[in-house]
Design an enzyme around this catalytic site. Structure first.
Site, PDB file in Angstrom:
ATOM      1  N   PRO A 187       9.894  -4.496   0.315  1.00 22.37           N
ATOM      2  CA  PRO A 187      10.828  -4.451   1.311  1.00 22.37           C
ATOM      3  C   PRO A 187      10.165  -4.546   2.678  1.00 22.37           C
ATOM      4  CG  PRO A 187      10.568  -2.911  -0.445  1.00 22.37           C
ATOM      5  CD  PRO A 187       9.444  -3.652  -0.530  1.00 22.37           C
ATOM      6  N   GLY A 205       9.820  -3.226   6.445  1.00 21.63           N
ATOM      7  CA  GLY A 205      10.157  -1.984   7.488  1.00 21.63           C
ATOM      8  C   GLY A 205      10.081  -0.730   6.482  1.00 21.63           C
ATOM      9  N   GLY A 206       9.568  -0.641   5.324  1.00 16.46           N
ATOM     10  CA  GLY A 206       9.611   0.259   4.329  1.00 16.46           C
ATOM     11  C   GLY A 206       8.404   1.275   4.231  1.00 16.46           C
ATOM     12  N   GLY A 207       7.608   0.932   4.959  1.00 16.85           N
ATOM     13  CA  GLY A 207       6.423   1.782   4.904  1.00 16.85           C
ATOM     14  C   GLY A 207       5.188   1.338   3.977  1.00 16.85           C
ATOM     15  N   GLY A 256       3.654  -1.606   4.189  1.00 19.92           N
ATOM     16  CA  GLY A 256       2.513  -2.296   4.698  1.00 19.92           C
ATOM     17  C   GLY A 256       2.688  -3.679   4.408  1.00 19.92           C
ATOM     18  N   GLY A 257       4.034  -4.333   4.230  1.00 19.93           N
ATOM     19  CA  GLY A 257       4.191  -5.773   3.732  1.00 19.93           C
ATOM     20  C   GLY A 257       3.674  -6.787   5.151  1.00 19.93           C
ATOM     21  N   LYS A 297       0.852  -1.121  -0.096  1.00 20.21           N
ATOM     22  CA  LYS A 297       0.012   0.070  -0.113  1.00 20.21           C
ATOM     23  C   LYS A 297       0.977   1.153   0.052  1.00 20.21           C
ATOM     24  CE  LYS A 297       0.772   1.181   4.524  1.00 20.21           C
ATOM     25  NZ  LYS A 297       1.500   2.404   4.840  1.00 20.21           N
ATOM     26  N   ASP A 317      -3.158  -1.277  10.663  1.00 21.31           N
ATOM     27  CA  ASP A 317      -3.241  -1.303   9.134  1.00 21.31           C
ATOM     28  C   ASP A 317      -3.882  -2.428   8.487  1.00 21.31           C
ATOM     29  OD1 ASP A 317      -1.971   0.963   8.892  1.00 21.31           O
ATOM     30  OD2 ASP A 317       0.220   0.422   8.144  1.00 21.31           O
ATOM     31  N   SER A 350       1.416  -6.214   7.574  1.00 23.78           N
ATOM     32  CA  SER A 350       0.198  -6.165   7.588  1.00 23.78           C
ATOM     33  C   SER A 350      -0.492  -6.903   6.351  1.00 23.78           C
ATOM     34  CB  SER A 350      -0.295  -4.776   7.713  1.00 23.78           C
ATOM     35  OG  SER A 350       0.472  -4.214   8.778  1.00 23.78           O
ATOM     36  N   SER A 351      -0.085  -6.678   5.280  1.00 22.66           N
ATOM     37  CA  SER A 351      -0.786  -7.220   4.158  1.00 22.66           C
ATOM     38  C   SER A 351      -0.687  -8.776   4.275  1.00 22.66           C
ATOM     39  CB  SER A 351      -0.038  -6.739   2.990  1.00 22.66           C
ATOM     40  OG  SER A 351      -1.038  -7.108   1.717  1.00 22.66           O
TER      41      SER A 351
END
Length: 284
Positions: free
Chosen positions: A98, A100-102, A104-105, A14, A140, A107-108
């Site tokens: 990636p 910790g990149g913002g 949302g991996g 996201k 998220d 959470s997704s």
């Protein structure tokens, strides 16, 4: 006869197209207004239902630790506990996003696990019930479970479907890990952006209230954003470290990617207002 493996469940990234921080609550959480949009760049998960209750996770990335803190395993365990399902699952994660990149991996991945196992275990929880489980694991997660681009308020749990344009993005992942907790605890983080109506927010220039602070503390983020701004309107997603530039045509984004400095990593993806997870759900 052993259970078949159900393959190719997507967990999309996201972007926060804007992120405003409106205040801090008594419980320490922050009041936000943000716009989530998915992009067609995903982790992929495969699942096999097992008769025993064990939950087993395999991953192609060494940084993914399959312990009790792992969000995928916590999501599966929560679904077991909520529904009383007495079987389990073997899960394979093809990690592409990636960490910790913002984007949302994590959470997704958790959301896809809840949606997929609810289908494969035949536990028949509603989307709202799955979102409630997800919210306990991370703010998220509900947006990924609902699967539509959304304007979010509160701590990110109050969602309203929106339909922004679906441009092409060049996303750069700087070589930096930004701690979300550190950003939100920093005294220099602005927390006083006025709350505005969604129509106003959608029509004004978009910004990320975390960006100035993160750029000041992480030179890799500052360098990536500075480079990207030469090519397109650009900003940071979430609390970073990833930054994204917006292009109307795929070819424009690919042309910029071709010029990316060798010390940076990036990819091109299109915005999506409907998550590919929802499309996959119709073909279980």
């Amino acid at each position: 006869m052993p259970a078949a493996i159900s393959r190719n469940w997507p967990a999309p990234a996201k972007l926060n197209l804007f992120l405003h921080i409106n205040g801090r609550r008594a419980d320490g959480y922050h009041e936000l207004q943000t716009l989530f949009q998915f992009i067609d760049y995903c982790d992929m998960l495969d699942f096999k239902v097992t008769e025993t209750p064990e939950l087993i996770l395999h991953s192609n990335m060494s940084g993914v630790v399959a312990d009790s803190d792992n969000l995928i395993l916590r999501a599966a365990k929560s679904l077991q506990q909520t529904t009383g399902f007495n079987g389990g699952a073997e899960i394979w994660l093809d990690k592409r996003l990636p960490m910790g990149g913002g984007l949302g991996g994590g959470s997704s991945d958790a959301a896809t696990t809840l949606v997929a196992l609810n289908t494969l275990w035949h536990t028949q929880l509603s989307t709202e019930e799955l979102a409630k489980i997800g919210l306990k694991l991370g703010a998220d997660i509900p947006v990924f479970i609902h699967g539509f681009a959304a304007f979010a308020e509160g701590v990110g749990e109050r969602l309203q479907a929106v339909n922004p344009s679906e441009p092409w993005y060049l996303v750069i992942a700087p070589d930096a890990h930004v701690s979300t907790a550190d950003v939100f605890q920093d005294p220099l983080l602005p927390r006083d952006t006025p709350k505005l109506a969604i129509d106003t927010l959608m029509s004004q220039p978009w910004a990320n209230d975390c960006q100035k602070l993160v750029v000041s503390k992480y030179p890799q983020v500052a360098k990536a954003l500075g480079w990207l701004l030469e090519y397109a309107p650009s900003r940071m997603t979430g609390t970073g470290a990833c930054v994204f530039g917006e292009f109307t045509q795929q070819q424009q984004a690919l042309a910029a990617l071709a010029k990316l400095p060798s010390e940076m990593q990036g990819f091109v993806a299109q915005g999506m207002n409907l998550s590919p997870l929802i499309t996959r759900l119709s073909h279980p």
